[in-house]
Design an enzyme around this catalytic site. Structure first.
Site, short mmCIF file in Angstrom:
data_model
loop_
_atom_site.label_atom_id
_atom_site.label_comp_id
_atom_site.label_asym_id
_atom_site.label_seq_id
_atom_site.Cartn_x
_atom_site.Cartn_y
_atom_site.Cartn_z
N ASN A 149 -67.17 -138.89 70.98
CA ASN A 149 -66.60 -137.64 71.49
C ASN A 149 -65.49 -137.99 72.46
OD1 ASN A 149 -68.46 -135.34 70.46
ND2 ASN A 149 -69.88 -136.95 71.15
N GLU A 150 -64.28 -138.05 71.95
CA GLU A 150 -63.12 -138.48 72.71
C GLU A 150 -62.62 -137.36 73.63
OE1 GLU A 150 -62.33 -141.47 72.82
OE2 GLU A 150 -62.23 -142.47 70.87
#
Length: 639
Positions: A162-163
């Site tokens: 989850n950037e």
């Protein structure tokens, strides 16, 4: 009262944090918690549902779980697992796949049922991914949700993949990887260009549903992002900050990963301190930078207004503290890294006697010596010391394949020019060329290719040491066995590595040993090499008297630099000495322009070295010290 004190210390921290001495202890603590959940569920006849992570961080947790299974009978028959993520596209048998990682580190060594293992599928057609991700979520829900979720953290602040930009309610999905994430993975893939641009990951919303969430982090490299995640404002720019919204989360850190949290980095801001000399030095340097004044201009008001009233009251007046710290810094500066002969050495970092010292510089890779302490190296030689350099590893994984062919082609042409038979050499060359043409990222080089790469690094190291003024008899190549795998994953250190190091130390009997202390090296070679030196010296100190007069100095430069408050010897460099150091680094032609493994710093090594050395000099000057062109910094290891 103890509870109130702890709350005061941790008041900047927005979620629970537990800090352990090192990652080994912390990993065992996490493994025991997982074991307790499994056993508790077994007693109730229920399944334990675990969310698992990959990467270097959880490896020792998995090692301990395997040990608990094999030695203490922990069964995984009632365990169902869901992994966080997988690169896309990715074949499960690929060396970089998380399927392979989990099998090698955990699943192949325990009694878990294979149909209870769930890892995102990197082989799907793109049009099938959305439906697959929805089904992944449904499977987690169908088994009652996650009991325990392990997380690591990336330097972008990502959890799972989850950037930055991820939503707090996001579910399992296909994502695009941040450039920094791909750079960090580049060594595993033989270059960033080979790292997939996408991945399938559980979402933050999915992670939040776990009944217990543990985020683990080790090493100083993770310290800056840990501080943002724990003490920063909630932001999509740092997805890990969303964990502040969960009541079921705990961060498990080693001391290095926790080192930038306020209670460790600037403890005077949250509690009364026991003011030893090192903490006073650190605090005064911090205050000088905080108020942008040289140390000798700091006032009582500066101390009182910036959380340091206790120091001024207990150790003051402030000006006396300023003078004391200023003198400490002044005394760390020396143009005589081997000690100044016939001089008062009571205020100098090195001893005056003996006037001519035997100095042994250990270099983990064949270029660390000149990159990290080239100016000091040259100065030790110029000042008449008996200087030796020992290259601990061959560095044979860090040469471009094109250089291998170029050097062999040169050798063939040279031999032909003097009438030598080149038939066998040309046959070997063809074998190497065909291998390189078919070579896939991270394939193990054949022996002939590894040898040529080692010869290239060796010739460059000799050139660099000669440029520094060393005679060939003082240049030593150790080729420590732990390194000689040809792969990024090295063998464990063995007795042979230590024995070879002890033998060299016994031959030279140095008064000074210089060793790489920049443990941020992303490949781990520096810290492994340092531990070998430390073990060798520790053993020798038990039986050999010369070791009592042997000082161990740590240098940095290739990957990081010491903080000013840590520095015990600062060697100033003139503009001419900076240039000489640059040309010594230039002898390592295979590492110039674009090294094979640059880490996350895209600058060339000589640029890194010069800019870091100049930054150190600037820091000293800003604190009120003399204005030097550059400085190399050292810290003495205390046995």
């Amino acid at each position: 009262m103890a509870r109130l004190n702890l709350l005061e210390e941790t008041r900047f921290e927005k979620l629970p944090v537990s800090v352990y001495e090192d990652e080994h202890i912390a990993s065992k603590k996490v493994a025991y918690r997982i074991s307790d959940i499994i056993k508790s569920k077994q007693r109730r006849g229920e399944n334990a549902v675990l969310g698992l992570a990959t990467g270097a961080t959880p490896v020792e947790v998995y090692e301990e779980l395997v040990r608990l299974h094999k030695e203490e009978g922990l069964s995984f028959k009632n365990v169902i697992t869901f992994n966080l993520d997988e690169y896309y596209p990715m074949q499960p048998e690929a060396q970089q796949s998380y399927v392979k990682f989990m099998d090698e580190n955990l699943f192949n060594h325990i009694d878990i049922r294979r149909d209870n293992i769930h890892i995102p599928d990197g082989t799907l057609k793109k049009e099938d991914i959305a439906e697959y991700c929805l089904a992944y979520e449904q499977k987690i829900s169908a088994v009652g949700g996650l009991d325990f979720q392990i997380l690591g953290i990336g330097r972008t602040g990502h959890i799972g993949f989850n950037e930055p930009g991820s939503a707090p309610n996001s579910g399992t999905r296909l994502v695009t990887l941040d450039d920094l994430t791909r750079r960090d993975a580049s060594r595993d893939f033989g270059g960033k260009e080979n790292v997939p641009t996408k991945a399938i990951t559980m979402g933050i919303g999915t992670i939040f549903k776990a009944r217990e969430i543990i985020l683990m982090a080790w090493s100083k490299k993770k310290a800056p992002i840990i501080r943002k995640a724990v003490e920063g404002e909630i932001s999509s720019n740092v997805p890990a900050t969303y964990l502040q919204l969960s009541e079921n989360v705990e961060f498990i850190l080693d001391k290095d990963a926790a080192s930038e949290l306020t209670r460790f980095n600037t403890p005077w801001l949250v509690k009364d301190c026991i003011w030893d000399a090192q903490l006073i030095k650190k605090a005064v340097i911090w205050l000088s930078r905080e108020v942008n004044k040289p140390i000798l201009k700091l006032t009582e008001e500066d101390y009182n207004a910036n959380g340091m009233a206790q120091l001024a009251t207990e150790q003051g007046p402030a000006y006396d503290i300023n003078i004391h710290v200023f003198n400490q810094l002044q005394h760390s500066i020396t143009g005589w890294p081997g000690g100044k002969p016939k001089a008062d050495d009571s205020q100098r970092p090195e001893r005056a006697k003996p006037a001519r010292k035997r100095s042994l510089i250990f270099s983990p890779h064949p270029d660390d010596d000149v990159i990290s302490m080239g100016g000091t190296f040259i100065r030790l030689v110029d000042q008449g010391h008996d200087v030796h350099v020992a290259y601990q590893t061959s560095g044979n994984t860090a040469v471009w394949d094109t250089d291998v062919l170029r050097y062999v082609e040169f050798t063939i042409d040279f031999n032909q020019s003097i009438g030598e038979d080149t038939a066998q050499l040309e046959k070997t060359y063809e074998k190497m060329r065909k291998f390189i043409e078919k070579k896939q990222p991270n394939d193990l080089d054949i022996k002939e290719v590894r040898n040529v790469k080692a010869f290239i690094r060796k010739s460059e190291a000799i050139a660099g040491a000669r440029y520094a003024g060393l005679q060939d008899k003082n240049i030593h190549f150790m080729a420590l066995p732990f390194y000689e795998t040809g792969k990024k994953v090295k063998n464990p250190v063995t007795e042979k590595d230590v024995e070879l190091t002890m033998k060299l130390l016994q031959e030279i009997k140095p008064h000074q040993v210089f060793a790489a202390g920049d443990f941020a090296d992303p490949h781990g070679t520096h810290i492994v090499c340092f531990r070998i030196i430390f073990e060798a010296l520790k053993r020798l100190r038990e039986t050999e008297d010369w070791t009592k007069d042997c000082w161990l100095w740590m240098y940095r430069g290739a990957w990081q630099e010491f903080e000013v408050h840590e520095i015990e010897m600062a060697v100033p460099l003139s503009p001419q000495e900076v240039q000489r150091k640059r040309h010594a680094i230039f002898q390592h032609q295979s590492q110039k322009d674009r090294p094979v493994f640059p880490g996350d710093d895209e600058r060339e090594f000589w640029v890194r070295a010069e800019e870091r050395n100049k930054e150190t000099a600037v820091h000293y000057h800003e604190l009120g010290l003399a204005n030097y062109e550059a400085m190399e910094a050292f810290v003495r290891w205390k046995f």
